[in-house]
Structures are given as C-alpha cells and as structure tokens.
Design a protein around this motif. Sequence first.
Motif, short mmCIF file in Angstrom:
data_model
loop_
_atom_site.label_atom_id
_atom_site.label_comp_id
_atom_site.label_asym_id
_atom_site.label_seq_id
_atom_site.Cartn_x
_atom_site.Cartn_y
_atom_site.Cartn_z
N PRO A 86 8.96 -2.91 9.28
CA PRO A 86 9.51 -4.21 8.88
C PRO A 86 8.59 -4.92 7.89
CG PRO A 86 9.74 -3.90 11.25
CD PRO A 86 8.90 -2.76 10.75
N GLY A 87 9.18 -5.48 6.84
CA GLY A 87 8.42 -6.21 5.85
C GLY A 87 8.02 -5.38 4.65
N VAL A 88 8.16 -4.05 4.74
CA VAL A 88 7.83 -3.17 3.62
C VAL A 88 9.05 -3.01 2.73
CG1 VAL A 88 7.19 -0.82 2.94
CG2 VAL A 88 6.03 -1.93 4.86
N THR A 89 8.91 -3.31 1.44
CA THR A 89 10.03 -3.20 0.51
C THR A 89 10.01 -1.90 -0.27
OG1 THR A 89 8.78 -4.37 -1.19
CG2 THR A 89 10.18 -5.70 0.24
N LYS A 90 8.85 -1.32 -0.45
CA LYS A 90 8.77 -0.06 -1.19
C LYS A 90 7.42 0.59 -0.92
CE LYS A 90 9.23 1.95 -5.85
NZ LYS A 90 10.29 2.89 -5.45
N ALA A 91 7.41 1.93 -0.89
CA ALA A 91 6.17 2.70 -0.75
C ALA A 91 6.21 3.86 -1.73
CB ALA A 91 6.02 3.21 0.68
N GLU A 92 5.11 4.04 -2.46
CA GLU A 92 5.03 5.12 -3.43
C GLU A 92 3.82 6.00 -3.12
OE1 GLU A 92 5.01 3.72 -7.41
OE2 GLU A 92 7.09 3.02 -7.35
N ALA A 93 4.03 7.31 -3.18
CA ALA A 93 2.94 8.27 -2.94
C ALA A 93 2.19 8.55 -4.22
CB ALA A 93 3.52 9.56 -2.36
N LEU A 94 0.87 8.69 -4.10
CA LEU A 94 0.02 9.10 -5.21
C LEU A 94 -0.48 10.50 -4.88
CD1 LEU A 94 -1.98 5.85 -5.90
CD2 LEU A 94 0.07 6.66 -7.03
N ASP B 150 -3.94 11.72 -2.09
CA ASP B 150 -3.65 11.43 -0.68
C ASP B 150 -3.64 9.92 -0.44
OD1 ASP B 150 -3.35 14.03 0.67
OD2 ASP B 150 -5.40 14.36 -0.01
N MET B 151 -3.02 9.20 -1.35
CA MET B 151 -2.95 7.76 -1.27
C MET B 151 -1.52 7.28 -1.42
SD MET B 151 -6.34 6.61 -3.40
CE MET B 151 -6.35 4.95 -2.71
N ALA B 152 -1.29 6.05 -1.02
CA ALA B 152 0.02 5.42 -1.17
C ALA B 152 -0.17 3.95 -1.50
CB ALA B 152 0.84 5.57 0.12
#
Length: 408
Positions: A64-72, A76-78
């Motif tokens: 909840p509260g997360v609008t978008k997540a992108e992987a790098l 091994d990061m986001a």
Amino acid sequence: MTHHQLLALLGFLASTLHAASQRIDAPSKEKQLEGRVIIRYAPSAGSDAMSPLAERVKRLETIPGVTKAEALHGLDMAVVACSSQEGEHALMDVLSGHQDVEMAVPDTWMRSFADAAREEDPESNLCLAHPSCKALGLAGVCCPTADGVRLGCCSKPASKPTKGDELRSSEHGLSTIILHSVHGHYVRAHSNGRVALQSNETTPHEDAKFFVVSHADGTVSLKTRHGTYLVAMNSGNVATWHRGHDLADDWEKFHFVYHRDGRVSLRSHATDMYITAEHPDTGNPPGEIVANREAADEWEKFTVKVHQGQDTKIPNDTDFSKLWGMDHFGDRDIDAVEAWKMFTGDSSKGIVVAVIDTGIDYTHPDLKDRMWVNPNEIPDNGIDDDNNGIVDDVYGADFANSDGDPMD
C-alpha cells in the motif's frame, strides 16, 4: 557499494525516475509531491526472464502506498515511487523486516510533473524533436535516456570554434595524443579519411593529433581535428569519416592495452583485432594502418605522447608524468590538470582539504608551506591546548595510534 558510488547513483536515479514519474502522471497538471525509496538487494544468482529481482519488484508494487517500482538489473537495485510521505514511511517499515534488503534509502522529494523549464517549451524536450534520440527509438522526455546516457541533444550547442580550436567538444577536453610507431613515424589521419604513417617523422602534423573520447563501458574513441572518428572495419581496413551520427558506435570504439614497457596497443571493440602500423617500406600495404592482428607484437605497440590543451595547467614537477592518477590520456585519472586550470589551492581562499589516509608527510617540499595549522594548539609543549583530547595536534591527528602526529 561505497559512499561515493552511492552519491553518483542517487544523482542518476533522480533524473531517471523524474522522467518515469512524468509518464505515470502525465494527464494531471496538479502539483504533487512524490516520495522515492532506493533499495539495494543482496546479489541474486541466475539470468532467467523472471529473475529474483523482478519478483521482488512485483511484490513491492503490491505494498500500500507504492505507485510504481522499477528494477535496475545488473545492480540488484530498485527504485520505488510512493504516493505520499506516509506511504514512504510505511514502505521503510516493511523493508526493515526484509533480510534480503542490504540498503533502503529515502531519496529527495520531487515534483511529479514537468518543471517550469519544460512547461515553457515542452516539445523541445521530447525525443522525437531530436534526430539523435529519434534514431534510437526513444520516446517521451529526451534527457537522460533510461540507461543514464546523455545524448548530444541534451547539451547546449557549443559555440563556433575559433581557428586552431576545431577539436573543442563536450565529449572531451582540449588535450590530444600522438601515436608514435615502432618504425619511428607518427600515425596520421588525413582529411580524406586515409589513416597511415606520416612520411615526415621529425615533427607531428596537426592531423596526427587525436582527442580521446572515453565511454562508460571502458572503451575509448579517437577523434580527429576534422570531427571524424577512427573506424576499424571487418575487412581490417582503418579509416576516418563522418558516419552520420555524433556519438561513437562499436566500430569506432577501442580498448587501450597497456604494456609493461610503457607502450600501448589499440584493440577494436567490434572486431577484437589489434591496430598495426605496416612498415613504411616493406609493409602490405606500406605505411598503412590496419586492424587485422589477433595479438599485439612490436608493430602493434605505440608510444603515446600527450599534447596538453589550453584547458589544463601542468606543474613544474619533473616527475609529474609518472603520476598517472593525476593526468592520464586513457581517463584513468582524477582530471587534476583540468581542475588546476580553474583553481590551484590558494590557501588565502580559506579552503581546507581533509586527508583521510594512512597519514601525510607535512615536511614534503610541496606541502610544508600549504599545510593547515591548528590555531588553538601550541606546538611541541606536550599539552592539549584546545582540549580536544589530542596533544600537539598541529597538522592533524593519527587516530590509529591516538596521537597528534599524522606523519605517514
């Protein structure tokens, strides 16, 4: 990841997610603040399409509260965007219980719509408005690209070069290198695209000077005063010409191979072949520069001579050429000579540099008159005059041995 690497990465991520947020909230012009969190996971193994990192990012988007997540990928990061400060705090609480999270850093706040500069002329910031971006199939906001590379359209147009300064470019400084072959001749790139050994070996021609353009993948390109790149072709031929693009591609990239005798070889990034200088009398063809050798022998080794440009300042230290960490044609340095052109450390400016190392030789001729002196400490009286817990810390302190002598 070191502190410096983290700072550099944060700067890149700020620009990347800025463009991403514009895609998410493009229909809305209402000013909102969006929180971001940068996450580093423990390194994952395997290269499947659905990697552990991709799975983790999918789970992040369900919080909840997360609008978008992108992987790098590869790091091994986001990067996670949250709808509010409360959402950011909630995400940090959740991540604190994840053992596979090595680091979670709340990033700075940002506006989720285009800034004032972009609103004033929005079309000029689109990839489609710039041929170099359009050619790569990029869409949306032009700068930077998703991989952090800034294209030619991202920089302000350079002023028209003056005579003798044709090599000025945002890609490199004004210093050039000259390649001297084992045959005693310089490598020259003619204006017609031919690359061969210079017939007059005493004085290098202006066409024998190359700018070194460094790339993020560790390769370099050699750029001539005519604005062309050195190109190694599948046929083994080497030439220079305008290939219709500003940025160097794989055919124009080389690896510097450093030998113990101080000489350098150039290996093509595209063909994996070494550049060689054919003998000016008996070569095939005589005196030509080709790229058709699988290994580096004598004809593939060159002595590099650096011609410093007007944007550098060189000290009178007779051994300065040995300090490759200060100045190196292959970009292995800290660009000290370029920095010294702007500022040489005048102590009257009130700038103090703290050295965190094994120590410092404060008696060295180059340092003794420039050392910072503790104004609240009386030298060699055996008393902690400034009450900081260290006796006679005139030039600093040795924190390993808990004394006031930082001598290395």
